[in-house]
Design an enzyme around this catalytic site. Structure first.
Site, mmCIF file in Angstrom:
data_model
loop_
_atom_site.group_PDB
_atom_site.id
_atom_site.type_symbol
_atom_site.label_atom_id
_atom_site.label_comp_id
_atom_site.label_asym_id
_atom_site.label_seq_id
_atom_site.Cartn_x
_atom_site.Cartn_y
_atom_site.Cartn_z
ATOM 1 N N GLU A 1 -10.544 -46.630 -24.182
ATOM 2 C CA GLU A 1 -10.978 -46.220 -25.529
ATOM 3 C C GLU A 1 -12.442 -46.582 -25.751
ATOM 4 O OE1 GLU A 1 -8.279 -46.478 -28.739
ATOM 5 O OE2 GLU A 1 -6.525 -46.447 -27.437
ATOM 6 N N GLU B 1 -11.104 -37.060 -18.168
ATOM 7 C CA GLU B 1 -10.944 -36.261 -16.941
ATOM 8 C C GLU B 1 -11.546 -37.024 -15.762
ATOM 9 O OE1 GLU B 1 -12.275 -32.248 -17.396
ATOM 10 O OE2 GLU B 1 -11.232 -31.992 -19.317
ATOM 11 N N PHE C 1 -2.622 -39.175 -25.931
ATOM 12 C CA PHE C 1 -3.968 -38.683 -26.224
ATOM 13 C C PHE C 1 -4.585 -38.271 -24.887
ATOM 14 C CE2 PHE C 1 -8.507 -40.057 -26.880
ATOM 15 C CZ PHE C 1 -8.845 -39.182 -27.885
ATOM 16 N N SER D 1 -2.624 -42.377 -21.052
ATOM 17 C CA SER D 1 -1.626 -43.386 -21.420
ATOM 18 C C SER D 1 -0.430 -42.675 -22.040
ATOM 19 C CB SER D 1 -2.214 -44.367 -22.424
ATOM 20 O OG SER D 1 -3.337 -44.988 -21.852
ATOM 21 N N ALA E 1 -15.076 -37.031 -16.304
ATOM 22 C CA ALA E 1 -15.525 -37.196 -17.690
ATOM 23 C C ALA E 1 -14.832 -38.388 -18.337
ATOM 24 C CB ALA E 1 -15.240 -35.916 -18.487
ATOM 25 N N GLN F 1 -7.939 -71.049 -15.658
ATOM 26 C CA GLN F 1 -8.660 -72.215 -15.141
ATOM 27 C C GLN F 1 -7.986 -73.513 -15.611
ATOM 28 O OE1 GLN F 1 -11.071 -71.772 -13.065
ATOM 29 N NE2 GLN F 1 -11.662 -73.900 -12.764
ATOM 30 N N SER G 1 -17.110 -51.387 -22.895
ATOM 31 C CA SER G 1 -18.001 -52.257 -23.679
ATOM 32 C C SER G 1 -19.374 -51.606 -23.805
ATOM 33 C CB SER G 1 -18.133 -53.619 -23.001
ATOM 34 O OG SER G 1 -16.952 -54.357 -23.155
ATOM 35 N N GLY H 1 -4.997 -74.088 -13.637
ATOM 36 C CA GLY H 1 -5.269 -74.281 -12.218
ATOM 37 C C GLY H 1 -4.359 -73.437 -11.339
#
Lengths: 379, 255
Positions: free
Chosen positions: A363, A127, A123, A158, A130, A336, A366, A339
């Protein structure tokens, strides 16, 4: 209300788990380390009809529903986020867009080999200038006789270096704004299209990402996908499907983080008892298990809506936003819990943490998901 | 072209078993799976059919929920299924299972050339159903085969025994139980699973078959195995040996 997968969905999910244990788990660390595309695994995925689950049998797919595909992506990502993602973008965006908008000839020529897993889809939208701001794209496609001539530079593609069938987005009429972009099916080897720099990434390392360079790339008119000017709308439809896949990928990552955390917390002894008995650790695991359930239900619900033929844009964004942010949060916690051991190469949680980050970015970041969701809610 | 019958069982997936607080087993969140050994039995039957042609019929006994197991089994390449289903058919004795399968094979399956069973079930692992079924049907039984072939009405099988490999032949129809090393079971593809639901399955109810007889085993309790490690050193003198035996008795190793 029914929270159960069908018998087929359950069996297929289990078979994918078995597939992953046999073919993906043994190489997941190595392909991450070497940024290697595991062609041998994709060959096996093709043999098991995993590369075109929601594509109808007449176009070379399995003819199952979208939720079944989502379950497969989840299981793949539980073993290797890169492999899960490659299948997700191949099926969810590249193949689905040709299925939804391609004409019969295009489906026969391009969709059948994609659905059979003989070819890998890509896909090509982003750019250098962009990303979230798709309108800032500069790549153009100019009609010249029976061909469109594409010029421009795409990036973060990808499957760029490994793809066979590229969906390329370019302006056919920049002045028409949102109705000025079109999509083209460009097969690998078309003169004028080359993969540029490969990106060395923090995570998702076995997924191959590169620039795509277009210099007087002549694409037959017959390869225009859908109608001229419909590119952006099709890209958004592709994102609805793809984002549900990224959500599934994140769910698989959280599942793996939980399993690694539970295993380690039961084995690791500090202060005379397994660290699972320390409340600080137990509560991290409780939160992980809770968010895993929530993320999975959001994701399955988005896929279910798609299968019911209902709009699922908002739900896909919600699933992607929630699952990806929880994947990042909980993989940090998983490191965590382990460790120093978790911070070292060879610990699965270290890879999970690096892989999780991209789910918040590609894609649609957030922030872009919050734009989609708030736009829907505040409408 | 041979007609091969495969017996399979839908069993608890042991990875979901948990230890209950009282020392027993917690079955509350278990899932089920096709018994691992039966995957080899199915694979072998499908392998023979691929080579020689013919048909493969799967047969199982269980509660109605085991229908998913029938679908799973059929997705592994078999042509048709016979499902002996009743809510009462849980925790059956091997003798009862054999009685049901033998009746179904005699009256509802039609002529067959070979019956293949796994070496035992994934849950009880009593290794009883195969040999008992052969006895009930009055056919030869070859147990623990690592390689089998059919030719001219004869079964040739390699059996792994302690320290030796035995090659035996038996006239068909016969029954063979197979060891896991006989093959590598396939992982069904997506289409295999989708097609499984379209294959013919004959469901037999309790009333379609005769009486099975009562259970011969009585389960008193199921306990989770607890591993204890202890280290105590003993000498070789008589008094020490007596102390050693006493220690074993104390720990319940010797009665």
């Amino acid at each position: 209300m029914d929270f159960k997968l069908t018998e087929e969905q359950e069996l297929i999910k289990k078979n994918m788990r078995e597939f992953c244990e046999k073919y993906v788990d043994p190489i997941a660390a190595e392909i991450d380390e070497n940024s290697r595309h595991p062609a041998e695994v994709f060959q096996k995925l093709a043999e098991g009809d995993w590369m075109g689950i929601p594509i109808p049998a007449q176009y070379g797919g399995s003819g199952a529903d979208y939720l079944t595909h989502i379950c497969a992506v989840e299981e793949l990502a539980r073993s290797c986020a890169s492999t899960g993602f490659t299948v997700s973008i191949h099926v969810g965006i590249a193949s689905m867009l040709i299925l939804l908008f391609g004409n019969e000839e295009q489906k026969k020529t391009f969709l059948v080999p994609l659905a059979k897993g003989e070819k890998l889809g890509a896909f090509v939208l982003t750019e250098p200038g962009a990303g979230t701001d798709v309108m800032a794209a500069t790549t153009t496609a100019v009609l010249d006789g029976d061909h469109y001539v594409i010029n421009g530079t795409k990036t973060f593609t990808s499957n760029g270096p490994t793809g066979d069938t590229y969906l390329v987005f370019a302006w056919t009429d920049k002045a028409a704004g949102r109705k000025g972009m079109s999509a083209f099916i460009v097969p690998r080897g078309t003169p004028g299209m080359t993969a540029g720099n490969h990106f060395a990434k923090m995570g998702l390392r076995s997924s191959q990402t590169s620039e795509m360079l277009f210099k007087d790339c002549r694409v037959p008119k017959a390869n225009l996908l859908g109608k001229e000017g419909n590119g952006l709308a099709m890209a958004m439809t592709g994102f609805d499907h793809g984002r549900t896949g990224i959500a599934a990928q994140a769910v698989g990552i959280i599942q793996a983080a939980l399993e690694e955390s539970v295993r380690y917390a039961k084995e690791r002894v500090q202060f005379g008892q397994p660290i699972a008995r320390h409340q600080a650790i137990a509560w991290m695991i409780a939160d992980m298990a809770t968010d895993l359930n929530a993320a999975r239900f959001l994701t399955y619900h988005a896929a279910w809506l798609k299968d019911q033929g209902q709009p699922f844009s908002k739900e896909a964004s919600m699933a992607k936003l929630f699952a990806s942010e929880k994947a990042m949060h909980h993989t940090i916690k998983a490191v965590q819990i382990q460790g120093g051991y978790g911070y070292c190469k060879g610990a699965k949680v270290e890879r999970l943490m690096r892989d999780a980050k991209i789910t918040e970015i590609y894609e649609g970041t957030s922030e872009a998901q919050r734009m989609v969701i708030s736009g829907n809610v505040l409408r | 072209m041979p007609h091969i019958v495969v017996c399979f069982k839908w069993v608890i997936d042991e990875t979901y078993l948990r230890r209950a607080p009282g020392g027993g087993l917690d079955f509350s969140s278990v899932d089920y799976k096709l018994s691992d050994y039966d995957r080899n039995a199915i694979e072998e039957a499908v392998r023979i059919r691929t080579a020689l042609g013919g048909t493969v019929t799967g047969i199982t006994v269980g509660p109605p929920e085991a229908a998913k197991g029938v679908k799973d089994a059929l997705s592994r390449g078999m042509d048709a299924g016979v499902f002996i289903a009743d809510p009462a058919f849980v925790d059956l004795d091997p003798s009862q299972t054999v009685s049901l399968i033998a009746q179904a094979v005699r009256n509802h399956v039609g002529p067959f050339d070979l019956i293949i069973c796994g070496e035992g079930s994934g849950d009880l692992y009593a290794q009883q159903v195969g040999p008992r079924l052969a006895e009930a049907l009055g056919i030869d039984c070859v147990a623990f085969a690592t390689q089998i072939s059919l030719e001219g009405g004869t079964l040739t099988a390699q059996r792994r025994l302690e320290g030796v490999i035995e090659v035996v032949t038996a006239p068909l129809p016969a029954l063979v139980t197979v060891l896991p090393e006989i093959n590598t079971p396939r992982i069904p593809g997506v289409k295999d699973t989708l097609m499984a639901g379209k294959k013919p399955v004959r469901t037999l109810a309790k009333g379609d078959l005769g009486a099975t007889g009562g259970p011969r085993l009585q389960t008193l309790a199921v306990r989770a195995a607890a591993m204890e490690r202890a280290c105590e050193k003993f000498g070789v003198e008589e008094a020490e040996v007596i102390r050693f035996v006493d220690a074993l008795k104390k720990r319940g190793v010797l009665a």
